[in-house]
Design an enzyme around this catalytic site. Structure first.
Site, PDB file in Angstrom:
ATOM      1  N   LYS A  54       0.840  -1.207   0.000  1.00  0.00           N
ATOM      2  CA  LYS A  54       0.000   0.000   0.000  1.00  0.00           C
ATOM      3  C   LYS A  54       0.874   1.256   0.000  1.00  0.00           C
ATOM      4  CE  LYS A  54      -3.749  -2.528   2.094  1.00  0.00           C
ATOM      5  NZ  LYS A  54      -4.244  -3.175   3.304  1.00  0.00           N
ATOM      6  N   GLN A  98      -5.173  -1.934   9.394  1.00  0.00           N
ATOM      7  CA  GLN A  98      -4.986  -3.273   8.836  1.00  0.00           C
ATOM      8  C   GLN A  98      -5.542  -4.332   9.791  1.00  0.00           C
ATOM      9  OE1 GLN A  98      -3.676  -3.760   5.737  1.00  0.00           O
ATOM     10  NE2 GLN A  98      -3.949  -5.967   5.906  1.00  0.00           N
ATOM     11  N   ASP A 121     -11.749   1.787   3.590  1.00  0.00           N
ATOM     12  CA  ASP A 121     -12.008   0.345   3.543  1.00  0.00           C
ATOM     13  C   ASP A 121     -13.496   0.066   3.322  1.00  0.00           C
ATOM     14  OD1 ASP A 121     -10.014  -1.594   3.762  1.00  0.00           O
ATOM     15  OD2 ASP A 121      -9.694  -1.203   5.894  1.00  0.00           O
TER      16      ASP A 121
END
Ligand code: GUN
Length: 286
Positions: A54, A98, A121
């Site tokens: 990322k 995460q 997300d």
């Protein structure tokens, strides 16, 4: 029968990223630079690899990025304090924590704390709720990538029978909702489904996210069906395998995604797209 078309997530990603890079250049003229913060708690090796990828995508596309690596023993309050700080930080438009988090930290408490408009997300209950009712929301990245790949086959989704195998909050449920939004007729299968092969083999579009290496063989697939494999299973040999037995299925299917090089690259690209969108919206554009 002619060989199935391979849907290359890598190639589609590259095309989408070119468009994102152009938009980043345009935004820079207004002194706007999309910014992504990634929070990683603990030592999960796979998570460290994902986070590095990322970070690299941000560099390649000219995004501002911050990676916060916290020790596995960090408290829930410490993570919440960091999320609060990032919620208030003007240079950050997207926040990604995460998963999985260490066991003593409640994922729900952390996800609920992320500002809805920075939730790139698409996991916050408000974004999930907006997805359910068909309102505008930040869409979860992997499901959005799956839909983009199906659309780029050029085959119409409306009216088709789509079968989704797997009902996770991250993939199965949102993919089913997005397919429904595209006017497919959607059936969901999961680990308790009876006669799964019989149901799956009626699908014009089959999306598999069940987390079992090579489980779906040709007996699950209608000739010519589009097959999207979301699985990422590490075999004992160290090799990566999808949930679909690619070699047998490609002999009967229509367009099919490989693993690796299929859905995987799309997920990060959609994350970048979401961060760009969040940056525009937070700056009153779009
Ligand atoms: N871990 C595995 N997949 C994901 C994802 O899409 N988002 C986050 N935040 N964590 C993950």
């Amino acid at each position: 029968m002619t060989a199935a078309t391979i849907i290359s997530g890598k190639q589609i990603s590259e095309e989408i990223r070119k468009g994102i890079a152009l938009e980043v250049e345009q935004l820079s003229k207004q002194n706007i630079r999309p910014g992504l913060a990634v929070v990683l708690v603990g030592d999960d090796p796979a998570s460290h690899v994902y986070v590095r990828n990322k970070e690299k995508a941000c560099q390649d596309l000219g995004f501002y990025s911050e990676v916060h690596r916290l020790a596995a023993e960090s408290s829930e309050d410490e993570v919440l304090a960091l999320v609060d700080k990032l919620n208030a930080q003007a240079s950050i438009h997207g926040i990604l924590v995460q998963l999985p988090l260490p066991k003593h930290i409640r994922e729900k408490a952390i996800i609920d704390a992320i500002a809805v408009e920075k939730d790139v997300d698409g996991f916050h209950p408000v974004n999930v709720g907006n997805l359910v009712i068909g309102d505008d929301s930040l869409l979860p990245c992997t499901p959005a990538g799956v839909i983009e790949m199906i659309k780029r086959t050029g085959i119409q989704i409306a009216g088709k029978h789509a079968v989704v195998i797997g009902r996770s909050n991250i993939v199965g449920k949102p993919v089913a909702l997005l397919l429904q939004r595209e006017n497919a007729t959607v059936t969901m299968c999961h680990s308790k489904t009876h006669n799964m092969a019989e149901i799956a083999s009626q699908a014009d579009i089959l999306v598999v996210a069940i987390g079992r290496a090579n489980m779906i063989d040709a007996s699950y697939v209608k000739p010519g069906a589009i097959v999207i494999d979301v699985g990422m299973n590490r075999l004992e040999s160290g090799k990566l395998a999808g949930d679909v037995d690619f070699e047998s299925v490609k002999e009967v299917s229509g367009p099919i995604t490989p693993v690796p090089g299929g859905v995987g690259p799309m997920t990060i690209t959609m994350l970048m797209q979401n961060t760009l969108l969040a940056a525009k919206r937070l700056n009153g554009l779009n």
